[in-house]
Design a protein around this motif. Structure first.
Motif, short mmCIF file in Angstrom:
data_model
loop_
_atom_site.label_atom_id
_atom_site.label_comp_id
_atom_site.label_asym_id
_atom_site.label_seq_id
_atom_site.Cartn_x
_atom_site.Cartn_y
_atom_site.Cartn_z
N SER A 168 -7.81 -0.54 1.49
CA SER A 168 -8.21 -1.18 0.23
C SER A 168 -9.55 -0.60 -0.19
O SER A 168 -10.21 0.10 0.58
CB SER A 168 -8.28 -2.70 0.39
OG SER A 168 -9.24 -3.06 1.35
N ASN A 222 -5.74 -3.32 -2.81
CA ASN A 222 -4.92 -2.43 -1.99
C ASN A 222 -4.66 -1.11 -2.71
O ASN A 222 -4.42 -1.08 -3.92
CB ASN A 222 -3.58 -3.10 -1.65
CG ASN A 222 -3.73 -4.21 -0.64
OD1 ASN A 222 -4.75 -4.32 0.02
ND2 ASN A 222 -2.72 -5.06 -0.53
N CYS A 233 0.84 -1.22 0.00
CA CYS A 233 0.00 0.00 0.00
C CYS A 233 0.86 1.26 0.00
O CYS A 233 0.53 2.25 0.67
CB CYS A 233 -0.95 0.00 1.19
SG CYS A 233 -2.18 -1.31 1.13
#
Length: 367
Positions: A173, A191, A151
């Motif tokens: 997400s 993500n 991420c």
């Protein structure tokens, strides 16, 4: 009465007065009230919401979902005894603690029954707000495969499975399928990075770019409040998912609130601290049930591979699980709920009839 008779498996067939189709999710069903009933309850009960705010009755079931499927047991046991009451009791406890600590409100206005919430309609932020304090689950699998960016966050070398992370990480997400956002695939539950959110805040339903920092603040504060409280009862808050949305109060002010459930065994990993100190992982969350399923079926890839959903659906539909598996998760949910709240979870003798009686007599919502 047997435990099986006390399970609320079907929760979308109550005779609650509504003018829209009942929305039935994996675990909860939502009954949107008529404008007349919403406005009447706001007046009668003094809820701090806009006078024309749409209200809903949210009824939790005892169904158990894992790997995006609903599972059932032998002997027509179509849920986990006590699961719904345990989940609601835990969320109610944390929401009260958030309020006591000066954090944001939730969408819950009233709790008529242990399985029921009266909620106000919120504009949802289209993000699954995930917080992680330990490296496990999907993050560990990615790390083990050599990935060091998660991420948009760089992870250091040398981390071990189930070990504490250097800091609390926010790994968001997507909630639902979002279209037209650069670098964000049009798929559910993918993500994303903080930069994706900041650059496209309106597409994620934020009212302003400033509110991205506000949601992160509420996420970290909520995580820390729960983590501290769990530590006091010998439990570790490993990771969790929060959801947020916007509502208006009685004066018309927009505010960002917590939505759905928080800090429950369905939305979080919770580990037993004494066991962890001895090098063992004892799950006090749904993760234990997921591990059971991965071990129970000979081809666990069916459960992990999103390209095999048709096979996975068939697996859940065609296999009645051993009763001891559902009773074990029942004991886990009820046990952790009682540990957190300090209150006994009492199973209803006839939950559906109890709900109907209360909503008829105290809220005038049954035709």
């Amino acid at each position: 009465m047997s435990l099986a008779n006390q399970v609320l498996a079907v929760n979308d067939d109550l005779p609650i007065r509504t003018h829209k189709p009942v929305h039935s999710g994996k675990v909860r069903s939502v009954y949107w009230l008529t404008e007349e009933d919403s406005q009447r309850l706001i007046r009668e009960k003094g809820y701090n919401v806009a006078p024309d705010a749409p209200l809903a009755i949210m009824v939790i079931s005892d169904r158990i979902s894992a790997f995006d499927c609903i599972w059932h047991g032998e002997g027509n046991l179509n849920g986990v005894p006590g699961k719904g009451a345990a989940l609601n009791a835990i969320s109610n406890h944390w929401f009260k603690l958030f309020k006591d600590n000066g954090l944001a409100d939730s969408h819950i206005l009233d709790i008529p029954h242990p399985l029921v919430w009266i909620v106000q309609k919120a504009k949802p932020i289209m993000i699954e707000a995930i917080c992680r304090k330990y490296i496990t689950g999907s993050m560990w699998r990615a790390y083990q495969n050599g990935e060091r960016e998660f991420c948009g966050i760089e992870l250091p070398e040398g981390l071990n499975k189930d070990s504490v992370l250097p800091e609390l990480l926010m790994t968001p997400s997507t909630k639902g399928i979002l279209q037209g956002i650069p670098d964000v695939p049009e798929a559910d539950d993918v993500n994303i990075t903080r930069q994706n959110i900041v650059d496209n805040f309106a597409a994620f339903n934020f009212s302003s770019a400033h509110d991205v920092a506000q949601y992160e603040k509420l996420l970290a504060e909520g995580f820390n409040v729960i983590s501290h409280a769990l530590a006091n009862v010998g439990q570790i808050f490993v990771d969790t998912k929060f959801e947020f949305g916007y509502v208006h109060d009685a004066d018309g002010n927009e505010k960002l609130i917590y939505m759905d459930e928080v800090g429950t065994p369905d939305s979080s990993r919770i580990w037993d601290e004494p066991a962890y100190q001895q090098g063992k992982i004892v799950e006090n969350s749904k993760e234990g049930f997921r591990q059971f399923l991965l071990n129970y079926f000979p081809d666990p890839d069916v459960l992990l591979n999103k390209n095999r959903m048709v096979e996975r659906d068939a697996l859940a539909r065609d296999n009645a699980l051993p009763l001891e598996a559902l009773y074990a998760i029942s004991a886990t949910y009820i046990g952790i709920a009682e540990k957190i709240t300090g209150q006994e979870i009492v199973l209803s003798e006839n939950p559906k009839q109890e709900i109907i009686n209360i909503l008829a007599e105290q809220y005038g919502l049954i035709d």
